[in-house]
Design a protein around this motif. Sequence first.
Motif, mmCIF file in Angstrom:
data_model
loop_
_atom_site.group_PDB
_atom_site.id
_atom_site.type_symbol
_atom_site.label_atom_id
_atom_site.label_comp_id
_atom_site.label_asym_id
_atom_site.label_seq_id
_atom_site.Cartn_x
_atom_site.Cartn_y
_atom_site.Cartn_z
ATOM 1 N N LEU A 549 -4.395 -11.909 -30.831
ATOM 2 C CA LEU A 549 -5.139 -12.842 -29.984
ATOM 3 C C LEU A 549 -6.442 -12.218 -29.484
ATOM 4 O O LEU A 549 -7.428 -12.931 -29.268
ATOM 5 C CB LEU A 549 -4.278 -13.274 -28.798
ATOM 6 N N ALA A 550 -6.439 -10.898 -29.293
ATOM 7 C CA ALA A 550 -7.669 -10.222 -28.870
ATOM 8 C C ALA A 550 -8.776 -10.414 -29.899
ATOM 9 O O ALA A 550 -9.952 -10.544 -29.548
ATOM 10 C CB ALA A 550 -7.405 -8.737 -28.643
ATOM 11 N N VAL A 551 -8.407 -10.442 -31.192
ATOM 12 C CA VAL A 551 -9.395 -10.670 -32.248
ATOM 13 C C VAL A 551 -9.973 -12.073 -32.123
ATOM 14 O O VAL A 551 -11.150 -12.303 -32.442
ATOM 15 C CB VAL A 551 -8.768 -10.458 -33.634
ATOM 16 N N VAL A 558 -10.432 -6.099 -33.460
ATOM 17 C CA VAL A 558 -9.423 -5.873 -34.495
ATOM 18 C C VAL A 558 -9.192 -4.374 -34.711
ATOM 19 O O VAL A 558 -8.120 -3.947 -35.150
ATOM 20 C CB VAL A 558 -9.842 -6.558 -35.816
ATOM 21 N N LEU A 559 -10.177 -3.560 -34.385
ATOM 22 C CA LEU A 559 -10.043 -2.111 -34.568
ATOM 23 C C LEU A 559 -8.927 -1.536 -33.702
ATOM 24 O O LEU A 559 -8.314 -0.530 -34.068
ATOM 25 C CB LEU A 559 -11.369 -1.417 -34.235
ATOM 26 N N ALA A 560 -8.658 -2.154 -32.557
ATOM 27 C CA ALA A 560 -7.618 -1.648 -31.658
ATOM 28 C C ALA A 560 -6.223 -1.813 -32.238
ATOM 29 O O ALA A 560 -5.277 -1.179 -31.761
ATOM 30 C CB ALA A 560 -7.698 -2.357 -30.305
ATOM 31 N N SER A 561 -6.069 -2.617 -33.282
ATOM 32 C CA SER A 561 -4.755 -2.779 -33.914
ATOM 33 C C SER A 561 -4.283 -1.498 -34.590
ATOM 34 O O SER A 561 -3.133 -1.416 -35.019
ATOM 35 C CB SER A 561 -4.803 -3.922 -34.928
ATOM 36 N N ILE A 597 -2.164 -15.785 -36.397
ATOM 37 C CA ILE A 597 -3.486 -15.811 -35.761
ATOM 38 C C ILE A 597 -4.584 -15.686 -36.808
ATOM 39 O O ILE A 597 -5.642 -16.328 -36.701
ATOM 40 C CB ILE A 597 -3.584 -14.690 -34.711
ATOM 41 N N ALA A 598 -4.354 -14.856 -37.839
ATOM 42 C CA ALA A 598 -5.361 -14.705 -38.903
ATOM 43 C C ALA A 598 -5.593 -16.033 -39.613
ATOM 44 O O ALA A 598 -6.741 -16.399 -39.913
ATOM 45 C CB ALA A 598 -4.922 -13.632 -39.894
ATOM 46 N N LEU A 723 -10.666 7.658 -29.431
ATOM 47 C CA LEU A 723 -12.033 8.140 -29.604
ATOM 48 C C LEU A 723 -12.685 7.511 -30.835
ATOM 49 O O LEU A 723 -13.845 7.074 -30.785
ATOM 50 C CB LEU A 723 -12.026 9.667 -29.732
ATOM 51 N N ILE A 724 -11.949 7.465 -31.929
ATOM 52 C CA ILE A 724 -12.508 6.897 -33.165
ATOM 53 C C ILE A 724 -12.781 5.405 -33.003
ATOM 54 O O ILE A 724 -13.847 4.893 -33.394
ATOM 55 C CB ILE A 724 -11.557 7.148 -34.348
ATOM 56 N N ILE A 725 -11.817 4.680 -32.411
ATOM 57 C CA ILE A 725 -11.994 3.238 -32.210
ATOM 58 C C ILE A 725 -13.156 2.960 -31.259
ATOM 59 O O ILE A 725 -13.960 2.043 -31.486
ATOM 60 C CB ILE A 725 -10.682 2.610 -31.680
ATOM 61 N N SER A 726 -13.284 3.762 -30.193
ATOM 62 C CA SER A 726 -14.388 3.581 -29.245
ATOM 63 C C SER A 726 -15.730 3.772 -29.936
ATOM 64 O O SER A 726 -16.668 2.984 -29.743
ATOM 65 C CB SER A 726 -14.249 4.564 -28.078
#
Length: 821
Positions: A549-551, A558-561, A597-598, A723-726
């Motif tokens: 749902l965040a996407v 979506v990166l946080a998945s 959701i997709a 760190l990478i996602i940020s």
Amino acid sequence: MGFSIMMIIILLGLSFISSFAYYKYFEKENNFIHALWFSLLVLVCNYFLICIEQLKFISISTYITGVSLPVTIVLILSLAGLQHIYAIIRTFSEKKKAAAKDAKNNIVKKRNYNSSLEAEQHKSVDCKKRILIFCACVFVSFLAELTLFNYHHYITLWADKPIDIVSCTKTLANATQNSDNTYIQNPAGGSSIEIQNINRKISTVYIQPKFLTSFPLMQKVTIEYDDQECSKRKTPEITLVKGFSPNNYIDIASCGNVSRIKINFNATEVQNQNQNVQISDIVLNQPIPLDINLIRILLISLALFGLWAVKNTNLMHIKFDSKSKTQNVVQCFTIVFVIGVAFFNVMTSLPYIDDAPAKTNYLDRTNDEYTTGLLDSLMHGHVYIDTYNVSQQLLQMNDPYNYQKRADENVPFTWDAVYHNGKYYSYYGIVPLLVLFIPFNYFTHAHLGTHMGVFIFSSLAFIFLILLWREIVRRYLKNMSFIMYILGCLTLSVCSLIPYICRRPEFYEVPIAAGLFFLSAGFWLLLKSTVWERLSFLKLTISCLCFALAVGCKADLVLASAFVPIFVFPWIKKFWQKNKKKFIKIILSIAVPYSLIAWLLMWYNYARFGSVTEFGVIYQMTTANMGAYKFLNPIEKINKVLLGVYLFIFDGLNFGSSWPFVSTRPIDSQPSLLFNGYLYVCGAGVFGLANFPVLWNVAVLPKTSKSIRKTSPQLWFAVIAMLIISAAMMVSTILVAGVHTRYAIDFTWMLLIVALICMYFINDYLEIYPKVQSVVLKIFCLMMIISIMLMLLESATGEFNRMYFNNPRVYYFLERTFEFR
């Protein structure tokens, strides 16, 4: 405003008071989480019930006594009854075990009775001592308020008798005097009243304004005067504010007798050509009354008591205990505080009155392309916005996305809308509409104000960020001190930049706040689903649903998945080897919510733009042509990214001696950072994350990495992923949207968690050096407090200083509270 302030206070009060009652009197196990969920349930129920009051079907008193209060009482009694039934069943099954344990514990209880009695007596004496110390702090604060903070009052005690200027010789410029001795000024060009032949010692000038229109609510005033020492002295510009009398008293501290006083009523940036202010009275040497500020007394008392507690108690060494009733009560107050910050920022950003002119309609964005246009379109069965008409000039343009061409040809268009194939669309995420605005519209047949959407999603984000931090501490950081934990809660919630977006509660901020809510809730549920030896498939499914749902709020989320495989992979590996049915079940728990959701988002994108992957950003009607960025060469894109990273992280603040003491640096003062117009930067400036001292601790991650990995490989992978996602979110935001403080909300919370984890492991490593550890812990606490204060002060003004223009009475009350003058 949609919802009245009184009704919102009633809603929050009933929710948290009922939560406390349930928690204190009915919850046998003192389960903080149960009480919190109950509070949210009451909040939601009251929220839907309060919609009735908004439609004016019933009065406020009828709503309280006849609807909200009975429903709250029924909820308390119902859930308490269910709790007791469950407790009876559980107690019956565990009765024999409890009896055996009691027999063994009786011997231990007899031995420890005397020591526990002494401890209780010592605790009672210690509690009385703390109460006396706090009372002493209150007394000192009150004494300071009575003397130090009211020194203006004592200056006027030696002033001459008051003089009403009615009987004085005076000259009026661009102003007239009525028969009732009121003075009408012309605000368009400014006006003045000059009083001559005074020849007396003057200490104060009292001006009583009368505002004739609803907006604006301020009048700027400067005073010139001639005394025995010098002529043409001039006071700083003073703002007269509707409903705030302390500013009406202006002290001039003349040197000897004053011969002439000239009061200049200046034109302000918010005034129009119409007459809006009368001056009811002007009195010289009017005594300044005592102004006792209870909020300042409370804040100073708490500050003094906190300093005493840090120095004279073991407050810094108390460990975090999730079962401690006292600590959980403090936790509840923390949640109430951060939600109160969001509520205060949202409400004081809205117009002070409801019948303000059209200018304030921009601030209360209920009728916009998102909360009204797109909502109505979806309710009518199509995805384009039919409330906006496409101009013929725009339809005939060959390059409608070129901002300069639209400006040169004077082509009408809808700002920040998405234009494609002759129709307008919205590129903002559809999920907030589906989960909040459309249900509200369905049940009430009214449109929910954008400011309320921002407040609701921000409050939920606050709650789940704190729950997430609590779960991380319980699971991985078991030796953390309570003071560091509770300051970590405040740092993670306040410094997540949510207060900043609440200061500007428009439709831009709705998907941002909703996205953070779904991410924090998804991460918390992910931890809860894997914390026990038995995997919770239900929590895992809901967690993946939240991430998906965040996407639907913002595509880059979506990166946080990536957090899902980090915590679920060990279970997948285990079930693959030992239990194929559970392996299939865990795969379905992840795949089903994401697929659902997709499919919804791909259908929505295809219905608008004929592509399942296009969210509409390149068709946006704004200052820049987003679709043209692809023509930049790699070096230009790298330059753009580096400048954006600099602004997001290192852009500094302006510090001053006047309220609110800090502000962002306007981008006009940094023209070299605009990169030829290819990098959109917020005109008001950007709050660089390096301004938060707490985030400096991210730099010590290489030193703490080994300890983190030794404690939990999962936690280490999660920290590296954050760190990478940020970094990835930051780069994608710079390339697609530009640089704005509100854009940083997507990843700031992850950097804060990494910084807090690093602080814990540094402090834990220093356990073998108690004195050094104590000093370092105090430094860490100070870094968190400074970070919290910086964000609260910056959010007082925000991007457009909404509180100053719409609620100047609140703005200047805070100025007098925190600024010594």
